[in-house]
Design an enzyme around this catalytic site. Structure first.
Site, PDB file in Angstrom:
ATOM      1  N   HIS A  65      -2.498  -5.561  -5.622  1.00  0.00           N
ATOM      2  CA  HIS A  65      -1.586  -4.835  -4.738  1.00  0.00           C
ATOM      3  C   HIS A  65      -1.381  -3.428  -5.293  1.00  0.00           C
ATOM      4  O   HIS A  65      -1.549  -3.179  -6.493  1.00  0.00           O
ATOM      5  CB  HIS A  65      -0.233  -5.545  -4.662  1.00  0.00           C
ATOM      6  N   GLU A  67       1.249  -1.738  -5.957  1.00  0.00           N
ATOM      7  CA  GLU A  67       2.236  -1.656  -7.041  1.00  0.00           C
ATOM      8  C   GLU A  67       1.653  -2.136  -8.366  1.00  0.00           C
ATOM      9  O   GLU A  67       1.861  -1.523  -9.409  1.00  0.00           O
ATOM     10  CB  GLU A  67       3.479  -2.510  -6.733  1.00  0.00           C
ATOM     11  N   CYS A  95       6.500  -7.299  -2.648  1.00  0.00           N
ATOM     12  CA  CYS A  95       6.512  -8.750  -2.494  1.00  0.00           C
ATOM     13  C   CYS A  95       7.095  -9.371  -3.775  1.00  0.00           C
ATOM     14  O   CYS A  95       7.305  -8.667  -4.770  1.00  0.00           O
ATOM     15  CB  CYS A  95       5.093  -9.254  -2.248  1.00  0.00           C
ATOM     16  N   CYS A  98       4.966  -8.615  -6.982  1.00  0.00           N
ATOM     17  CA  CYS A  98       5.104  -7.232  -7.439  1.00  0.00           C
ATOM     18  C   CYS A  98       6.506  -6.970  -7.985  1.00  0.00           C
ATOM     19  O   CYS A  98       6.656  -6.304  -9.009  1.00  0.00           O
ATOM     20  CB  CYS A  98       4.769  -6.263  -6.311  1.00  0.00           C
TER      21      CYS A  98
END
Length: 180
Positions: A65, A67, A95, A98
C-alpha cells in the site's frame, strides 16, 4: 520574482494542501498503472522525505500500500524506524494494516484526503491512530484535506474497473457462444 507564476507566488508550499497535492501525484501514478489510486508522502519539517503509491498488483504483494511503501522509504531516509517529527499525507484514510504500521512508526501527524467508512482505521470504521486507551503511540489526525479530489479519483477508478469487468464478461459470453 524567481520565475514563479502569480498562483505559485501566493501558494503556501508548506501547507497541508500542497503536500496532499504531492500525494495525489502518486495516486495518479497508481491509477495509470491500474492500481487502486492511493498516494502518500511523508514530510519532516517542510521537506518531503518519502513517497509511495499503491503497487499491490505490480509487486504481487498485498502489503504494498502507498502508506507502507512511504513508511519504509522514510525509515530508510532517516536511518531509523521512528518517524518522530514527521507527517504522513495520504489520499485515502489508512486501512487497519497501514494504521497499525503508522502507530508503530510514530509519526506526529497523519493527514488524509477522503474517508473510508467501510475499512478506514483513522475514524471511518475504527480508529487505531487516536485510540483510547492508546496503543504505544497516538497521532494527531487531520481529515478531509482535498477530500473531494481524493474521493473523485478513487470513485473514477472503481467506476472504470466495474465497466472493464462488465465488458470482459460480455466478451467471454460472446466467445463461449462462438464455441457452441
Amino acid at each position: 520574482m524567481d520565475g514563479l507564476t502569480t498562483e505559485e507566488e501566493s501558494f503556501d508550499f508548506s501547507s497541508d494542501a500542497f503536500f496532499m497535492q504531492q500525494a495525489l501525484r502518486g495516486a495518479r501514478k497508481a491509477y495509470a498503472a491500474m492500481e487502486v489510486p492511493v498516494g502518500a508522502v511523508i514530510t519532516r519539517g517542510d521537506e518531503i522525505i518519502a513517497r509511495g503509491w499503491n503497487q499491490v498488483e505490480l509487486l504481487k504483494d498485498a502489503t504494498a500500500h502507498a502508506e507502507m511503501l512511504a513508511l519504509g522509504a522514510a525509515q530508510e531516509a532517516l536511518g531509523d524506524w521512528r518517524l518522530d517529527g514527521c507527517t504522513l499525507y495520504v489520499t485515502k484514510e489508512p486501512c487497519p494494516m497501514c494504521a497499525g504500521a503508522i502507530v508503530h512508526c510514530r509519526p506526529d501527524r497523519v493527514v488524509f484526503g477522503c474517508s473510508d467508512p467501510k475499512a478506514g482505521a483513522a475514524g471511518g470504521w475504527i480508529n487505531l491512530l487516536e485510540s483510547a486507551p492508546p496503543l504505544n503511540h497516538t497521532c494527531q489526525v487531520t481529515r478531509g484535506v482535498l477530500g473531494q479530489e481524493c474521493l473523485d479519483i478513487v470513485q473514477s477508478f472503481f467506476r472504470e474497473a466495474r465497466e472493464r469487468k462488465k465488458q470482459e464478461k460480455i466478451m467471454r459470453r460472446l466467445e463461449d457462444e462462438k464455441k457452441a
